[in-house]
Design a protein around this motif. Sequence first.
Motif, PDB file in Angstrom:
ATOM      1  N   ASN A 113      36.813  -8.669   0.880  1.00  0.00           N
ATOM      2  CA  ASN A 113      36.936  -9.125   2.389  1.00  0.00           C
ATOM      3  C   ASN A 113      38.449  -8.587   2.599  1.00  0.00           C
ATOM      4  N   ASN A 114      39.328  -9.016   1.767  1.00  0.00           N
ATOM      5  CA  ASN A 114      40.512  -8.684   2.005  1.00  0.00           C
ATOM      6  C   ASN A 114      41.073  -7.058   2.021  1.00  0.00           C
ATOM      7  N   VAL A 115      40.280  -6.461   0.890  1.00  0.00           N
ATOM      8  CA  VAL A 115      40.483  -5.317   0.959  1.00  0.00           C
ATOM      9  C   VAL A 115      39.979  -4.564   2.351  1.00  0.00           C
ATOM     10  N   ARG A 116      38.637  -4.802   2.987  1.00  0.00           N
ATOM     11  CA  ARG A 116      38.129  -4.445   4.199  1.00  0.00           C
ATOM     12  C   ARG A 116      39.386  -4.956   5.396  1.00  0.00           C
ATOM     13  N   TYR A 117      39.664  -5.892   5.296  1.00  0.00           N
ATOM     14  CA  TYR A 117      40.616  -6.380   6.245  1.00  0.00           C
ATOM     15  C   TYR A 117      41.685  -5.385   6.262  1.00  0.00           C
ATOM     16  N   TYR A 118      42.667  -5.096   5.188  1.00  0.00           N
ATOM     17  CA  TYR A 118      43.751  -4.289   5.291  1.00  0.00           C
ATOM     18  C   TYR A 118      43.306  -2.996   5.559  1.00  0.00           C
ATOM     19  N   GLU A 119      42.162  -2.237   5.259  1.00  0.00           N
ATOM     20  CA  GLU A 119      41.795  -1.097   5.501  1.00  0.00           C
ATOM     21  C   GLU A 119      41.827  -0.856   6.838  1.00  0.00           C
ATOM     22  N   ARG A 120      41.031  -1.736   7.537  1.00  0.00           N
ATOM     23  CA  ARG A 120      40.732  -2.008   8.988  1.00  0.00           C
ATOM     24  C   ARG A 120      42.377  -1.904   9.794  1.00  0.00           C
ATOM     25  N   LEU A 121      43.172  -2.621   9.353  1.00  0.00           N
ATOM     26  CA  LEU A 121      44.671  -2.826   9.897  1.00  0.00           C
ATOM     27  C   LEU A 121      45.109  -1.352   9.694  1.00  0.00           C
ATOM     28  N   GLN A 122      45.115  -0.629   8.660  1.00  0.00           N
ATOM     29  CA  GLN A 122      45.459   0.697   8.517  1.00  0.00           C
ATOM     30  C   GLN A 122      44.596   2.031   9.462  1.00  0.00           C
ATOM     31  N   ASN A 123      43.540   1.586   9.449  1.00  0.00           N
ATOM     32  CA  ASN A 123      42.620   2.680  10.152  1.00  0.00           C
ATOM     33  C   ASN A 123      42.532   2.518  11.560  1.00  0.00           C
ATOM     34  N   GLU A 124      42.582   1.197  11.895  1.00  0.00           N
ATOM     35  CA  GLU A 124      42.403   1.009  13.520  1.00  0.00           C
ATOM     36  C   GLU A 124      43.643   0.802  14.466  1.00  0.00           C
ATOM     37  N   THR A 125      44.987   1.099  13.577  1.00  0.00           N
ATOM     38  CA  THR A 125      46.152   0.695  14.298  1.00  0.00           C
ATOM     39  C   THR A 125      46.613   2.083  14.146  1.00  0.00           C
ATOM     40  N   VAL A 126      48.093   2.364  14.813  1.00  0.00           N
ATOM     41  CA  VAL A 126      48.857   3.507  14.602  1.00  0.00           C
ATOM     42  C   VAL A 126      49.088   3.977  13.195  1.00  0.00           C
ATOM     43  N   ASN A 127      48.898   4.950  12.911  1.00  0.00           N
ATOM     44  CA  ASN A 127      49.488   5.618  11.534  1.00  0.00           C
ATOM     45  C   ASN A 127      50.264   6.950  12.006  1.00  0.00           C
ATOM     46  N   VAL A 128      51.397   6.847  11.065  1.00  0.00           N
ATOM     47  CA  VAL A 128      52.267   8.012  11.159  1.00  0.00           C
ATOM     48  C   VAL A 128      52.325   8.716   9.793  1.00  0.00           C
ATOM     49  N   VAL A 129      52.457  10.201   9.973  1.00  0.00           N
ATOM     50  CA  VAL A 129      52.573  11.207   8.956  1.00  0.00           C
ATOM     51  C   VAL A 129      53.980  11.991   9.289  1.00  0.00           C
ATOM     52  N   THR A 130      54.926  11.959   8.368  1.00  0.00           N
ATOM     53  CA  THR A 130      56.074  12.730   8.437  1.00  0.00           C
ATOM     54  C   THR A 130      56.110  13.384   7.270  1.00  0.00           C
ATOM     55  N   PRO A 131      57.304  14.296   7.321  1.00  0.00           N
ATOM     56  CA  PRO A 131      57.565  14.836   6.002  1.00  0.00           C
ATOM     57  C   PRO A 131      58.251  14.122   5.051  1.00  0.00           C
ATOM     58  N   ASP A 132      58.635  12.814   5.327  1.00  0.00           N
ATOM     59  CA  ASP A 132      59.385  11.746   4.642  1.00  0.00           C
ATOM     60  C   ASP A 132      58.541  10.648   4.056  1.00  0.00           C
ATOM     61  N   GLU A 133      57.814  10.939   2.961  1.00  0.00           N
ATOM     62  CA  GLU A 133      56.980  10.078   2.303  1.00  0.00           C
ATOM     63  C   GLU A 133      57.342   8.474   2.402  1.00  0.00           C
ATOM     64  N   ARG A 134      58.790   8.378   2.187  1.00  0.00           N
ATOM     65  CA  ARG A 134      59.413   6.901   2.128  1.00  0.00           C
ATOM     66  C   ARG A 134      59.031   6.290   3.433  1.00  0.00           C
ATOM     67  N   LEU A 135      59.312   6.912   4.485  1.00  0.00           N
ATOM     68  CA  LEU A 135      59.145   6.392   6.088  1.00  0.00           C
ATOM     69  C   LEU A 135      57.814   6.189   6.257  1.00  0.00           C
TER      70      LEU A 135
END
Length: 914
Positions: free
Chosen positions: A268-290
Amino acid sequence: MKQRWILRVRGYSLALGVLCALGACEAIAQIPPPAGLPKFVLSKSGLELMRRTQAGSFFDVVGRKSAIFGYENRPLEAWVYPLKILNDFNLAFRLEGYPLDIPGREVQVSITARPEATVFTYSHAAFTVRQIIFAPIEEPGIVMLLGVQSVLPMTITGSFRPQLKLEWPAGLMTPNVDWDEREHAYFLTEETRRFVGMIGSPAAEDIALMPYQEEPRDVPVRFVVKAPLETAKTEFIPIIIAGSVNGRNQAKATYEKLLHRAQQLYENNVRYYERLQNETVNVVTPDERLNTAFAWAKVGVDKGIATNPFLGTGVLAGFRTSGDSERPGFAWFFGRDALWTSLAITSYGDFAATREALDFLKKFQRADGKIPHEISQSASLVHWFTDYPYPWASADATPLYVIAHADYWRASGDLDFIRANWESIVRAYRFSAATDRDGNGLIENTNVGHGWVEGGALYPAHEEIYLEGLWIEASLGIVELAEQMKDSTLAAEARTNAERTRSAVEKTYWLPDRGFYAFATALPRSTPAVAEPGPNRAARQARLNELSKAHLIDEDTVLPAVPLWWHELEDGRAQSEIDHFGDAHLATDWGLRIISDKSLLYDPLAYHYGSVWPLFTGWAGVAAYTYSRPHVGFQALMANASLTFANALGYVTELLSGDFDAPFGRSSHHQVWSEAMVAAATLRGLLGLEVSDGGRTLRFAPQLPADWDRVSVSNVRAGGARYDLALTRMRFSSDGLVKEHISVVRREDGETGADSGGRLNRLIITPAWPLDAKIKSVTVNGRAAKFDLIRAGDAEQVQVVIENPVAKTEVALTGTGGTDVYVDPEALQPGATSEGVRILHSRADDSALRLTLEGLGGREYVLSIRSGRRIGEPAGGRLRRAVGQDPQLRVTFNGPIGVYVRQELTIPLSDQEK
């Protein structure tokens, strides 16, 4: 025999599933528990950080109702809100044939942090033990699973000190510890038997409790669990911690649930945090640290949401160990912390969490409209709101409450929520308005509460510029909300208040001869404040003596960043103020000090007059981007993002030294609004994402580093829809042209039905280009389009307004790319002093690139130049060229060794081909 035992365990699990399906989970307690739990694959939500342990670095494992706090290679403590269950929890290992225990702290070698669990690895020549710790999201307890690999039979000892104390200030109880032979668990109780803690393991044996007739002794409670070789390969050894505020039976029921459903709760924890990442804003830049820091920032904020059995669900401020006290950092509810944090939550699109945070504060709003400053987790058990000074100590939570509601409405269009809270919002606004007792347009701290500074050399203030910035934005927010609520009278009044305060701020605080805004006004003091112990105390006392007679506290601080966040101050003056945010007197490599180190009041160890706060750094980062100063903004953003990896793995601390990259010992090492500033500065600053008009207008105004040729943002919520945005740049060396392509796509799954906002009426695309760029054409979906050029700060913005955009909008810009510089931010080094170069200005025109830099005297720095033009030899630096690489500018700073000095450079430019 072994095979029959495993079959019995599997039969037990099957019977449990049938019972629960029939609604008879209470029958769990009647079934004999297994000695271990069958091993299962630890699935992952997607985020993971791993490193060798660092003795003394903080870690936490946090759910909505429970938490583990500790330091690597040291004991940990366990909480089930609002109860501290135990502290000084340790593991030790004894191998068959070895005469002594092997302390866990001596062989703990690595930590793996994931949102769903934290894993410690203990390594010895004869064994490896993995300790998996997780706090089920909605359960009042903790699960530890020990995975054992060993060449010899092993006995594991767990030791702890029972606490069973209510969180401060209601912690006066006398705990009792009993061992339950049948449950193989300890019960921690107190006189009323209402509050209960429980810790145990199905095969545990007590080896510590003394018979009743013996004199009590102050020794840890200890239990042992055997780990036979034949079962270690197939089973986890579980250790369960549970708590209850409703007696022993509830604690036992929770304990059994955690034990028997460990795998389900983990998943359940795993699914919760998957949803948090997948259903809110995600950002992909050339800087992996960011990218990683942004993703973890959402996790860090979300873990601040807590459910208290007496108070409900709200946002905590931060976490650290409590030690011998009952105060675990700032793990209670703070008004202003929750409200600053809500701005980030709304930005990344978790609208439900924003509503939850606001409704919690509404529930405890004072009758006159004031919003609480802080609410202890034990507030309902004492006379918190009447007998303690803390709940109403601040003035800023009240205007922030108005700001957060307006910010939420702009993004969501959820007018039903505003209607439900309207009376509360107006009461808060009226309360703040009434604090301008002298009618000068500036709301007051005096007799109301601190605005930002709550102690030390800058305290007390009469009217802080920080508070005035909040008041202007609250007034502008009320204008918009009142218009939606058809209250034109209130809208007109608030509009007048905003303009009146804006004018008063410029008149009162601007220091033209010094180029920055003062910190606050003050009332005369009959006696000067007494300087606290610390460095340069005599100089600080002399300055305090001087300020005791002053009307204006003319100190150079980071606090003007707050009105700058919302673009409230005059542009030219704002540019000068941002020069201060970027220079080495306020800015360190790890963030911004509250006060310039040139001040006579400065103390690098002082909470409110010298230390570095990621919160301030986030304010300054957003402010710099707001006024088109991307280099200063990026420096601040990356300082905060880098802290994600420095100490508490995955989290950002509360405050650090002003002189060294080291957090304070009493810092809350997972501070929720510090996480929020990583998210806010990324989305509102770097990417310039702004949703307004109740979710009907989306603005995308990225100010990207010169070497970034791509960025993508997904799941941006605007009203009832979600959007994916992407930017790519293509450069053509033959003619120096740059083509920038921006796409905005409405997701097919975007309609949520949860909010009343509809689809976009307007899309505004405003990317920043260098000042010497020449835009040749702009197209929207393949057709030529009108555009405006807006010069601001160190960049030129190309603005394209698209009315009633279709589901997929493609914008293409073509032009000569212009010229800019960039540096690669270096990883932070613990304990280091500031060493990085400061790019205060990068301004190009038809003839030259003009740089304003700061660096350490005697040191050479390397900057890269990205340009489609011919670059001449610089005055004040050396140019190095290599095939296939951007030219490098090498600059040596002339000045005292180890002291930051400012230097101006001019690099000739021409339009000839390179």
